[in-house]
Design a protein around this motif. Structure first.
Motif, PDB file in Angstrom:
ATOM      1  N   UNK A  80     -14.533 -11.088  -0.511  1.00 48.71           N
ATOM      2  CA  UNK A  80     -13.651  -9.938  -0.711  1.00 48.71           C
ATOM      3  C   UNK A  80     -12.897 -10.018  -2.040  1.00 48.71           C
ATOM      4  N   UNK A  81     -13.253 -11.011  -2.861  1.00 45.97           N
ATOM      5  CA  UNK A  81     -12.518 -11.240  -4.110  1.00 45.97           C
ATOM      6  C   UNK A  81     -12.496  -9.984  -4.992  1.00 45.97           C
ATOM      7  N   UNK A  82     -13.662  -9.306  -5.056  1.00 51.04           N
ATOM      8  CA  UNK A  82     -13.760  -8.148  -5.956  1.00 51.04           C
ATOM      9  C   UNK A  82     -13.030  -6.924  -5.410  1.00 51.04           C
ATOM     10  N   UNK A  83     -12.566  -6.978  -4.167  1.00 58.52           N
ATOM     11  CA  UNK A  83     -11.870  -5.813  -3.598  1.00 58.52           C
ATOM     12  C   UNK A  83     -10.366  -5.869  -3.887  1.00 58.52           C
ATOM     13  N   UNK A  84      -9.874  -6.994  -4.407  1.00 58.37           N
ATOM     14  CA  UNK A  84      -8.431  -7.164  -4.608  1.00 58.37           C
ATOM     15  C   UNK A  84      -7.902  -6.324  -5.770  1.00 58.37           C
ATOM     16  N   UNK A  85      -6.742  -5.703  -5.549  1.00 60.69           N
ATOM     17  CA  UNK A  85      -6.069  -4.937  -6.591  1.00 60.69           C
ATOM     18  C   UNK A  85      -4.728  -5.611  -6.870  1.00 60.69           C
ATOM     19  N   UNK A  86      -4.400  -5.864  -8.154  1.00 57.66           N
ATOM     20  CA  UNK A  86      -3.093  -6.456  -8.453  1.00 57.66           C
ATOM     21  C   UNK A  86      -1.951  -5.468  -8.153  1.00 57.66           C
ATOM     22  N   UNK A  87      -0.881  -5.965  -7.580  1.00 62.75           N
ATOM     23  CA  UNK A  87       0.311  -5.147  -7.322  1.00 62.75           C
ATOM     24  C   UNK A  87       1.547  -5.965  -7.703  1.00 62.75           C
ATOM     25  N   UNK A  88       2.704  -5.301  -7.697  1.00 63.18           N
ATOM     26  CA  UNK A  88       3.966  -6.030  -7.838  1.00 63.18           C
ATOM     27  C   UNK A  88       4.686  -5.943  -6.516  1.00 63.18           C
ATOM     28  N   UNK A  89       5.093  -7.097  -5.990  1.00 64.38           N
ATOM     29  CA  UNK A  89       5.761  -7.128  -4.693  1.00 64.38           C
ATOM     30  C   UNK A  89       7.253  -7.380  -4.925  1.00 64.38           C
ATOM     31  N   UNK A  90       8.082  -6.552  -4.299  1.00 62.97           N
ATOM     32  CA  UNK A  90       9.520  -6.658  -4.503  1.00 62.97           C
ATOM     33  C   UNK A  90      10.178  -7.435  -3.367  1.00 62.97           C
ATOM     34  N   UNK A  91      10.857  -8.518  -3.728  1.00 58.88           N
ATOM     35  CA  UNK A  91      11.606  -9.290  -2.739  1.00 58.88           C
ATOM     36  C   UNK A  91      13.058  -8.806  -2.794  1.00 58.88           C
ATOM     37  N   UNK A  92      13.950  -9.500  -2.098  1.00 54.98           N
ATOM     38  CA  UNK A  92      15.355  -9.101  -2.148  1.00 54.98           C
ATOM     39  C   UNK A  92      15.996  -9.521  -3.469  1.00 54.98           C
ATOM     40  N   UNK A  93      15.324 -10.422  -4.208  1.00 52.14           N
ATOM     41  CA  UNK A  93      15.952 -10.924  -5.434  1.00 52.14           C
ATOM     42  C   UNK A  93      15.150 -10.658  -6.706  1.00 52.14           C
ATOM     43  N   UNK A  94      13.865 -10.370  -6.570  1.00 56.13           N
ATOM     44  CA  UNK A  94      13.058 -10.176  -7.795  1.00 56.13           C
ATOM     45  C   UNK A  94      11.781  -9.411  -7.455  1.00 56.13           C
TER      46      UNK A  94
END
Lengths: 270, 108
Positions: A80-94
């Motif tokens: 499934x490696x080729x199915x991954x899309x980069x995203x930005x994940x928001x935590x409570x601090x960053x």
């Protein structure tokens, strides 16, 4: 002079009260036990789940695949490696670099496996690489959830990881290159802030409050056979990380802690 | 004589198998999926993970008339051409082990 001493002691206190937290590689999907097949979302986030704290930047994963098995059928591995899309994940601090994908699940067990890129932890001048597993079942028909998938660092469940009631125990076996790791150290964290996939962020609201820092990150050890047992006190997702399984673990000339992570769920009896 | 004994042992084992409580805990399971190419695949099995290979499958129209009749293959699967109108799929693993899936609930 007094002022200087106060400042120094304040700094010292601050330095020592940094909460005890552990890095946890997550493979998150909302449900581990689905009634019907269909598209399921998956998010790969490297974070501190109890506090929804600092989220680390993930590099390009080395491996991401699923092993599907149903009944007595031969398990089937799909990359499934080729199915991954980069995203930005928001935590409570960053916010940190993470990945997401979607997978079409049919009946049986789906063992999702991630070997992330080693992460450089500057504070420790060392790398961390957490091979992570999560098992999703569709329709209640079991497959090969109890079989090792062959990761170098792996936790093999000895209980179905998707059929636990709150209050049940969870047992797992820690393996390094297929062999049990006696007395492995295991850190445990509760996913205390619900991941909101549409917002790519953790919910601000926590579902449990730790009375003291020791409770944020629980620690247990495996026995002489690499088997550990944990009583599950609350419904939701629980992560188990067996630490430093490779005694010679190194990456780019520095020490690398090669860990095995598994996520399981428990459901309240109602 | 030896043969007779083994036949008896076999018969006792078969009898014992049907009496074991494990049998009670094994629920039939059948899920069907629209493959999006005009065909439907049904996956059969049991909650204890045992195979449903050879289990009878019937596809019936809205009035109960049989359209297709077959058996689960070695992978406990059965694929058929999706009927034009209303239909249902019956997975028949014997008395108390039957499941009917309404065609309206079969999606991708």
């Amino acid at each position: 002079m007094k002022h200087v001493i106060t400042t120094i002691s304040t700094l010292a206190i601050l330095a020592f009260t940094v909460p005890a937290f552990a890095h946890f590689q997550m493979i998150y999907t909302p449900e581990a036990a689905l009634t019907k097949g269909g598209k399921i979302p998956l998010a790969l986030v490297f974070t501190h789940p109890f506090e929804a704290g600092h989220t680390m930047d993930m590099g390009s994963p080395e491996q991401f695949f699923v092993v599907r098995s149903r009944g007595e059928n031969e398990p089937k591995k799909t990359d499934l490696l080729s199915t991954l899309t980069p995203i930005n994940w928001t935590s409570l601090t960053n916010s940190g670099k993470a990945y997401e994908t979607e997978y079409t699940a049919r009946g049986g067990d789906h063992v999702f496996c991630l070997v992330p890129a080693p992460y450089f932890e500057a504070g420790e001048d060392a790398y961390i690489q957490q091979s992570t597993k999560v098992i999703v079942n569709v329709g209640g028909e079991p497959g090969a959830w109890m079989e090792p998938v062959g990761l170098d660092c792996e936790i093999v469940p000895l209980c179905k990881p998707y059929d636990r009631w709150t209050g049940n125990v969870f047992q797992g076996k820690v393996l390094f290159k297929g062999k049990p790791v006696p007395n492995a150290e295991i850190e445990i964290e509760f996913m205390n802030h619900k991941p909101l996939l549409d917002k790519k962020a953790f919910a601000r609201q926590a579902s449990a409050v730790a009375p003291q820092d020791a409770f944020v990150l629980q620690t247990i050890f495996a026995d002489d056979n690499g088997v550990f047992t944990f009583g599950i006190p609350k419904a939701g997702w629980w992560g188990f990380a067996a630490l430093g399984l490779d005694p010679e673990g190194s990456y780019k000339g520095k020490e690398c802690s090669r860990d095995a992570v598994i996520w399981i769920t428990a459901v309240d009896m109602k | 004589m030896k043969l007779k004994v083994s036949v008896l042992i076999f018969a006792a084992m078969v009898f014992g198998f049907f009496l074991t409580p494990v049998c009670q805990a094994h629920t039939p399971l059948c899920s069907c999926y629209d493959n999006g190419d005009g065909s439907v695949t049904c996956e059969g099995g049991f909650s204890d993970g045992s195979s449903a290979a050879g289990v009878e499958i019937r596809v019936e129209d809205g009035t109960g008339k049989m359209l297709i009749n077959g058996k689960m293959d070695d992978d406990s699967e059965f694929t058929f051409k999706k009927p034009a109108g209303d239909y249902k799929v019956a997975f028949d693993a014997g008395e108390g082990h039957e499941i009917t899936v309404d065609g309206k609930e079969i999606t991708e």
